[in-house]
Enzyme design. Structure first.
Site, PDB file in Angstrom:
ATOM      1  N   LYS A 127     -12.102  -7.326 -10.023  1.00  0.00           N
ATOM      2  CA  LYS A 127     -12.707  -5.912 -10.441  1.00  0.00           C
ATOM      3  C   LYS A 127     -11.452  -5.116 -10.751  1.00  0.00           C
ATOM      4  O   LYS A 127     -11.700  -3.956 -11.390  1.00  0.00           O
ATOM      5  CB  LYS A 127     -13.392  -5.503  -9.374  1.00  0.00           C
ATOM      6  CG  LYS A 127     -13.067  -5.333  -7.915  1.00  0.00           C
ATOM      7  CD  LYS A 127     -14.199  -5.184  -6.966  1.00  0.00           C
ATOM      8  CE  LYS A 127     -13.742  -5.540  -5.546  1.00  0.00           C
ATOM      9  NZ  LYS A 127     -14.911  -6.156  -4.877  1.00  0.00           N
TER      10      LYS A 127
ATOM     11  N   LYS B  24      -6.784 -14.094 -12.926  1.00  0.00           N
ATOM     12  CA  LYS B  24      -8.157 -14.686 -12.224  1.00  0.00           C
ATOM     13  C   LYS B  24      -9.196 -13.595 -12.581  1.00  0.00           C
ATOM     14  O   LYS B  24      -8.938 -12.459 -12.879  1.00  0.00           O
ATOM     15  CB  LYS B  24      -8.058 -15.019 -10.747  1.00  0.00           C
ATOM     16  CG  LYS B  24      -7.423 -13.711 -10.093  1.00  0.00           C
ATOM     17  CD  LYS B  24      -7.321 -14.159  -8.525  1.00  0.00           C
ATOM     18  CE  LYS B  24      -7.254 -12.917  -7.740  1.00  0.00           C
ATOM     19  NZ  LYS B  24      -7.218 -12.965  -6.206  1.00  0.00           N
TER      20      LYS B  24
ATOM     21  N   LYS C  43       0.763  -1.072  -0.195  1.00  0.00           N
ATOM     22  CA  LYS C  43       0.004   0.097   0.062  1.00  0.00           C
ATOM     23  C   LYS C  43       0.833   1.316   0.043  1.00  0.00           C
ATOM     24  O   LYS C  43       0.499   2.297  -0.731  1.00  0.00           O
ATOM     25  CB  LYS C  43      -1.103   0.111   1.194  1.00  0.00           C
ATOM     26  CG  LYS C  43      -2.489  -0.855   0.838  1.00  0.00           C
ATOM     27  CD  LYS C  43      -2.753  -1.261   2.366  1.00  0.00           C
ATOM     28  CE  LYS C  43      -3.939  -2.439   2.075  1.00  0.00           C
ATOM     29  NZ  LYS C  43      -4.430  -2.779   3.452  1.00  0.00           N
TER      30      LYS C  43
END
Ligand code: TRP
Length: 331
Positions: free
Chosen positions: A197, A194, A111
């Site tokens: 979103k 895979k 992050k």
């Protein structure tokens, strides 16, 4: 009966990967364990959503989980911020979580790299809040993906540290859980990895997608020039379509197209049309319920209140005991 906890981040709509990869396990577990499934809205504050976005995202996840089949009479389903005891336990656990170990967490480092101008303390202590989520109910089983292994290890560390500090065998150890070989792989439509979103527009089929949207996405899925040799191995993008078919279509349909492929007679247009129709059939009942539940404010309110009440029953018992163990006594 063993206790299960899993948190769902309130970001965006659910797709077929979430459904076949995670939710179907939740639905099975709710009959076998004491389950707590919650919407992690406190965690979502690390990215500073607007009040409207925050609320709409929480509502969307609640609606879709109910529509997919999580039963509020069987599992306890609640919104994290409705259970303030979690925040209190998070505060206590923070006193024994160390900067070094928090900075070393892979998710934190990822992050920081992705958003170097928003390295807030909530991001750093994300694993502490997650530990509080889990051990507040003394859960031992946590159905999560591989990417959450390290967070679970930290949850065990914080729980054990509390136990040792106060010389009290209080919190049990939580471990990741999945139904053995039941981990189905749900590929996306981009011919690569895979379904997700964040993998680009059109890669994921959402439970709330209309039949037209599903047809459009599937017809645009990546294919190749077709097989040239009988029984040749399928390239990744074609195998992906067959993997999706294995999940949503009947075994007969799968075999039919597999035979066509192996004899070099397959027409991808037909295969995609069939795949799209079977996806539409698989998601239609869920989509209908999504629309129904989203418009039933009274039902949503009832479910949220009922869930918060049940979750607080368990959480407040833990907090009462934890305060006592720490040494907070009433006068
Ligand atoms: N960190 C989890 C994720 O990113 C979400 C989560 C928050 C969670 N608290 C949890 C999962 C507690 C399991 C248990 O998906």
């Amino acid at each position: 009966m063993e206790t299960v906890v899993s948190g769902i981040r309130s970001t965006g709509n659910l797709h077929l990967g979430n459904y076949y990869g995670a939710i179907q396990n939740f639905i099975k577990m709710q009959h076998e364990y004491n389950c707590y499934f919650f919407i992690a809205d406190l965690h979502s504050l690390t990215t500073h959503p607007t009040p409207e976005n925050l609320h709409n995202n929480v509502k969307q996840v609640l609606v879709e989980y109910l529509a997919a089949g999580i039963d509020p009479e069987k599992a306890t389903i609640y919104v994290q911020s409705h259970v303030p005891e979690i925040s209190e336990l998070y505060l206590y656990l923070n006193m024994n979580a160390y900067l070094g170990e928090l900075e070393r967490a892979t998710s934190f480092k990822d992050k920081v790299r992705a958003n170097p101008d928003n390295v807030n303390a909530g991001l750093l202590t994300y694993p502490v809040l997650m530990a509080a989520d889990i051990i507040i109910h003394k859960a031992t089983k946590v159905p999560v993906g591989k990417d959450q292994e390290q967070h679970l290890e930290m949850a065990r560390t914080f729980g054990n540290r509390f136990n040792r500090l106060y010389n009290h065998d209080y919190f049990p150890e939580p471990y990741a859980f999945s139904y053995g070989s039941n981990l189905v792989k749900i590929p996306g439509l981009d011919g690569k990895g895979k379904m997700g979103k964040s993998e680009g527009e059109g890669n994921a089929v959402f439970l709330s997608d209309t039949p037209e949207a599903i047809r459009k996405k599937v017809m645009r899925a990546v294919t190749d020039g077709g097989p040239t040799v009988e029984n040749q191995e399928k390239p990744v993008e074609i195998q992906n379509l067959f993997d999706l078919m294995a999940v949503v279509s009947s075994p007969d349909t799968y075999e039919h197209f597999d035979n066509l492929y192996n004899t070099c007679q397959v027409r991808y247009g037909d295969l995609k049309k069939q795949l799209a129709e079977d996806m539409i059939i698989a998601t239609a009942p869920i989509r209908a319920r999504i629309n129904e539940i989203a418009n039933d404010a009274a039902y949503l309110k009832k479910v949220a209140h009922f869930g918060a009440e049940k979750a607080r029953e368990s959480a407040s018992k833990t907090i009462r005991e934890v305060r006592e163990i720490i040494g907070f006594r009433s006068f």
